[in-house]
Design an enzyme around this catalytic site. Structure first.
Site, mmCIF file in Angstrom:
data_model
loop_
_atom_site.group_PDB
_atom_site.id
_atom_site.type_symbol
_atom_site.label_atom_id
_atom_site.label_comp_id
_atom_site.label_asym_id
_atom_site.label_seq_id
_atom_site.Cartn_x
_atom_site.Cartn_y
_atom_site.Cartn_z
ATOM 1 N N HIS A 233 0.850 -1.192 0.000
ATOM 2 C CA HIS A 233 0.000 0.000 0.000
ATOM 3 C C HIS A 233 0.883 1.238 0.000
ATOM 4 O O HIS A 233 1.961 1.241 0.573
ATOM 5 C CB HIS A 233 -0.900 0.009 1.240
ATOM 6 C CG HIS A 233 -2.074 0.918 1.109
ATOM 7 N ND1 HIS A 233 -2.015 2.257 1.405
ATOM 8 C CD2 HIS A 233 -3.331 0.670 0.686
ATOM 9 C CE1 HIS A 233 -3.196 2.809 1.190
ATOM 10 N NE2 HIS A 233 -4.016 1.879 0.748
ATOM 11 N N ASP B 205 -7.968 -5.312 -0.565
ATOM 12 C CA ASP B 205 -8.343 -6.110 -1.744
ATOM 13 C C ASP B 205 -7.971 -7.584 -1.638
ATOM 14 O O ASP B 205 -8.324 -8.377 -2.510
ATOM 15 C CB ASP B 205 -7.664 -5.510 -2.987
ATOM 16 C CG ASP B 205 -8.173 -4.100 -3.257
ATOM 17 O OD1 ASP B 205 -7.353 -3.182 -3.365
ATOM 18 O OD2 ASP B 205 -9.406 -3.940 -3.310
HETATM 19 C C1 SDX Z 1 -5.994 0.354 -3.088
HETATM 20 O O1 SDX Z 1 -4.273 4.764 -1.895
HETATM 21 C C2 SDX Z 1 -5.246 4.142 -1.382
HETATM 22 O O2 SDX Z 1 -5.696 4.418 -0.298
HETATM 23 C C3 SDX Z 1 -5.783 2.997 -2.223
HETATM 24 C C4 SDX Z 1 -6.839 2.134 -1.560
HETATM 25 C C5 SDX Z 1 -8.145 2.878 -1.353
HETATM 26 O O3 SDX Z 1 -8.928 2.467 -0.497
HETATM 27 O O4 SDX Z 1 -8.426 3.817 -2.151
HETATM 28 O O5 SDX Z 1 -6.373 1.655 -0.326
HETATM 29 C C6 SDX Z 1 -7.189 0.946 -2.447
HETATM 30 O O6 SDX Z 1 -5.680 0.740 -4.184
HETATM 31 C C7 SDX Z 1 -5.160 -0.654 -2.324
HETATM 32 C C8 SDX Z 1 -3.922 -1.134 -3.141
HETATM 33 C C9 SDX Z 1 -4.428 -2.169 -4.156
HETATM 34 N N1 SDX Z 1 -3.344 -2.534 -5.083
HETATM 35 C C10 SDX Z 1 -2.772 -3.769 -5.022
HETATM 36 O O7 SDX Z 1 -3.005 -4.588 -4.131
HETATM 37 C C11 SDX Z 1 -1.790 -4.044 -6.156
HETATM 38 C C12 SDX Z 1 -0.539 -4.722 -5.585
HETATM 39 N N2 SDX Z 1 0.158 -3.687 -4.778
HETATM 40 C C13 SDX Z 1 1.272 -3.014 -5.437
HETATM 41 O O8 SDX Z 1 1.028 -2.740 -6.807
HETATM 42 C C14 SDX Z 1 1.744 -1.838 -4.594
HETATM 43 O O9 SDX Z 1 1.828 -2.271 -3.296
HETATM 44 C C15 SDX Z 1 1.008 -0.522 -4.604
HETATM 45 C C16 SDX Z 1 0.741 -0.029 -5.983
HETATM 46 C C17 SDX Z 1 -0.281 -0.624 -3.863
HETATM 47 C C18 SDX Z 1 1.903 0.458 -3.924
HETATM 48 O O10 SDX Z 1 3.089 0.508 -4.707
HETATM 49 P P1 SDX Z 1 4.351 1.262 -4.169
HETATM 50 O O11 SDX Z 1 3.998 2.655 -3.889
HETATM 51 O O12 SDX Z 1 5.497 1.009 -5.095
HETATM 52 O O13 SDX Z 1 4.630 0.524 -2.808
HETATM 53 P P2 SDX Z 1 5.867 0.711 -1.913
HETATM 54 O O14 SDX Z 1 6.545 2.032 -2.141
HETATM 55 O O15 SDX Z 1 5.452 0.355 -0.527
HETATM 56 O O16 SDX Z 1 6.873 -0.447 -2.461
HETATM 57 C C19 SDX Z 1 8.051 -0.713 -1.721
HETATM 58 C C20 SDX Z 1 8.720 -1.857 -2.460
HETATM 59 C C21 SDX Z 1 8.948 -1.577 -3.947
HETATM 60 O O17 SDX Z 1 10.113 -2.305 -4.326
HETATM 61 P P3 SDX Z 1 11.535 -1.489 -4.393
HETATM 62 O O18 SDX Z 1 11.350 -0.387 -5.419
HETATM 63 O O19 SDX Z 1 11.764 -0.952 -3.008
HETATM 64 O O20 SDX Z 1 12.502 -2.562 -4.819
HETATM 65 O O21 SDX Z 1 7.908 -3.040 -2.401
HETATM 66 C C22 SDX Z 1 7.605 -3.457 -3.733
HETATM 67 C C23 SDX Z 1 7.780 -2.228 -4.620
HETATM 68 O O22 SDX Z 1 8.065 -2.656 -5.929
HETATM 69 N N3 SDX Z 1 6.196 -3.875 -3.699
HETATM 70 C C24 SDX Z 1 5.787 -5.114 -3.956
HETATM 71 C C25 SDX Z 1 4.396 -5.081 -3.796
HETATM 72 N N4 SDX Z 1 4.006 -3.846 -3.452
HETATM 73 C C26 SDX Z 1 5.130 -3.108 -3.380
HETATM 74 N N5 SDX Z 1 6.460 -6.235 -4.309
HETATM 75 C C27 SDX Z 1 5.714 -7.340 -4.503
HETATM 76 N N6 SDX Z 1 4.357 -7.389 -4.371
HETATM 77 C C28 SDX Z 1 3.666 -6.281 -4.020
HETATM 78 N N7 SDX Z 1 2.333 -6.319 -3.898
#
Ligand code: SDX
Length: 393
Positions: A270, A328
Site C-alpha cells: 500500500h 483487496d
Molecule cells: C488500493 O491509496 C489508497 O488508499 C488505495 C486504496 C483505497 O482504499 O483507495 O487503499 C485501495 O488501491 C489498495 C492497493 C491495491 N493494489 C494492489 O493490491 C496491487 C498490488 N500492490 C502493489 O502494486 C503496490 O503495493 C502498490 C501499488 C499498492 C503500492 O506501490 P508502491 O507505492 O510502489 O509501494 P511501496 O513504495 O510500498 O513499495 C516498496 C517496495 C517496492 O520495491 P523497491 O522499489 O523498493 O525494490 O515493495 C515493492 C515495490 O516494488 N512492492 C511489492 C508489492 N508492493 C510493493 N512487491 C511485490 N508485491 C507487491 N504487492
C-alpha cells in the site's frame, strides 16, 4: 484522540490538501472517518449512517437517518432513456467500462443538478450519485449476463436493494439473506472513503476545474479501475486462481520478489499503510461469515490466500518492505461467494467509494481557498534549441 497518537504537522505541511473526512496513520494501521475508527463503524454502524457521517460530519440521530435514507431512495431510479444507452455496449464489455460511460452520461440527463455554485443542486447531485450507483452497477451486471434489468425497491435498505437488483430474475424473486445483506453493507463501509487515494484525488482534480459532478465521478471510476488501485480485488482473485494450490505459493512469492519480474502480489502492499490495512482484518472476518452462510467454508482459494499471507509475512522481503495484505486481498473470495463474477468486483468498490468521492468533492467545492489543481513537473529533456529544417536533419 490526540492521546492515541500525535498528529505530525510536518506531514500535513507536505499533504496535497486539508480534509476533515478521513484520517489514516499508515504506520499504525489506523483509519478514522470523522474521528470514528473503521473497526467500530464496521461493527456497529451501517452504510447509510456512514454516508451521512462522511457527508455531514456527524453520525445521524434517528430522524436524520430516516430522512436521509428516504431522500436517497427518491433518486434510486435512472431516467428510463438510459436503458437504451446500455444497448450500445457489447454484452461482453467489462462492467467497469459500462460504469465509466454510463455515469459520465448522467450529465446528459440531469441538467438540474450540475450548477456547482448552487448548494441545492450540489446536494441533489450528491444524493443522485449515491442513490443511482447501485442501480447502474446492477444494470451493468444484468446487461453483462444477458438478464433483464431489475428496478430498485425502496422498501429495502441500500445493500439489500442492490443484491436484489443483481440477483432477482422475473421467474424467481431473490430472497435477501440478512447475513449476506449485512456482509454487503459492511463491505460498502470498508470501501467508502480512504483519504487522498488516486481516484479521490482524480475526482478532486477534475472538480477543481468546475466540471460537473457526474463527469468528476466518472473520472474517479476510470482511475479506480486500474489493477494497482481498485482493480486489485479482481486481479487478486485472478492471482489466487492462477496459483491454484498451496504448493505453488513459493513459486509466486519468488516471482513477487524478483525485481526483473513485473508480477506483484495483488492485494498486498500500500502507498500509505506500512502496517496491516485495518480494513483487511475486517474483510477477512466478513469472508468467514459469508463463506459460512453460503456453504463455501472449504473454498480452496481461501486456503491459498491464508497460506500466501502466512508465507509472505514471514519472508524478509515483505517484512523489510513493510508489505501487508490490503483491503483487496480477501475481498475477491468474499464477493465471489456472494455470487459476483470477478468482473463485478471493482464495480462494487466504485459503488461504495462514490460517497467518499462525493463527500470529498463537496468539501473541495465549498473550500473558499480552492483553486484549480495544477501539479507542476521537473523538466528533464533537451535545453533550449533552434528549429532544424528537415533538409538539414
Ligand atoms: C488500493 O491509496 C489508497 O488508499 C488505495 C486504496 C483505497 O482504499 O483507495 O487503499 C485501495 O488501491 C489498495 C492497493 C491495491 N493494489 C494492489 O493490491 C496491487 C498490488 N500492490 C502493489 O502494486 C503496490 O503495493 C502498490 C501499488 C499498492 C503500492 O506501490 P508502491 O507505492 O510502489 O509501494 P511501496 O513504495 O510500498 O513499495 C516498496 C517496495 C517496492 O520495491 P523497491 O522499489 O523498493 O525494490 O515493495 C515493492 C515495490 O516494488 N512492492 C511489492 C508489492 N508492493 C510493493 N512487491 C511485490 N508485491 C507487491 N504487492
Amino acid at each position: 484522540r490526540t492521546k492515541m497518537f500525535t498528529y505530525d504537522p510536518g506531514f500535513t505541511s507536505t499533504a496535497s490538501c486539508e480534509s476533515k473526512i478521513t484520517y489514516i496513520d499508515g504506520d499504525r494501521g489506523v483509519l478514522l472517518h470523522r474521528g470514528y475508527p473503521i473497526e467500530q463503524l464496521a461493527e456497529h454502524g451501517d452504510f447509510t449512517e456512514v454516508c451521512y457521517l462522511l457527508l455531514y460530519g456527524e453520525l445521524p440521530k434517528p430522524p436524520q437517518k430516516e430522512e436521509f435514507a428516504h431522500r436517497v431512495t427518491q433518486h434510486t431510479m435512472v431516467h428510463e432513456q438510459m436503458t437504451k444507452f446500455f444497448s450500445g455496449y457489447r454484452r461482453d464489455a467489462h462492467p467497469m467500462a459500462v460504469m465509466v460511460g454510463t455515469v459520465g452520461a448522467l450529465s446528459a440527463f440531469y441538467h438540474d443538478s450540475t450548477d456547482i455554485t448552487d448548494p441545492h443542486q450540489r446536494m441533489i447531485a450528491s444524493l443522485r450519485m449515491i442513490a443511482k450507483m447501485p442501480t447502474i452497477g446492477a444494470m451493468a451486471y444484468k446487461y453483462h449476463i444477458g438478464q433483464p434489468f431489475v428496478y430498485p425497491k425502496n422498501n429495502l435498505d441500500y445493500a439489500a436493494n442492490f443484491l436484489r437488483m443483481c440477483f432477482t430474475v422475473p421467474c424467481e424473486e431473490y430472497v435477501v439473506n440478512p447475513v449476506l445483506a449485512r456482509a454487503m453493507d459492511r463491505i460498502f463501509i470498508l470501501h467508502a472513503d480512504h483519504e487522498q487515494n488516486a481516484s479521490t484525488s482524480t475526482v478532486r482534480l477534475a472538480g477543481s476545474s468546475g466540471a460537473n459532478p457526474f463527469a468528476c465521478i466518472a473520472a474517479g471510476i476510470a482511475c479506480l479501475w486500474g489493477p494497482a488501485h481498485g482493480g486489485a480485488n479482481e486481479a487478486a482473485l485472478n492471482m489466487l486462481v492462477e496459483i491454484g494450490t498451496v504448493d505453488r505459493i513459493p513459486e509466486y512469492i519468488a516471482k513477487a520478489k524478483d525485481r526483473n519480474d513485473p508480477f506483484r502480489l495483488m492485494g498486498f502492499g500500500h502507498r500509505v499503510y506500512k502496517n496491516y490495512d485495518p480494513r483487511a482484518k475486517i474483510m477477512q472476518k466478513t469472508m468467514y461469515e459469508v463463506l459460512e452462510a453460503t456453504g463455501h467454508t472449504s473454498d480452496p482459494l481461501m486456503k491459498v490466500a491464508l497460506e500466501l499471507e502466512k508465507v509472505a509475512l514471514s519472508d524478509e522481503y515483505f517484512i523489510e518492505k513493510k508489505l501487508y495484505p490490503n483491503v483487496d486481498f480477501y475481498s475477491g473470495i468474499t464477493l465471489r461467494a456472494l455470487g459476483f463474477p470477478t468482473t463485478m468486483f471493482t464495480v462494487l468498490f466504485a459503488l461504495a467509494r462514490t460517497v467518499g468521492w462525493v463527500a470529498q468533492w463537496n468539501e473541495m467545492i465549498q473550500d473558499p481557498h480552492q483553486r484549480i489543481g495544477r501539479p507542476r513537473q521537473l523538466y528533464v529533456d533537451a535545453p533550449l534549441r533552434d528549429y532544424v529544417p528537415i533538409s538539414n536533419r
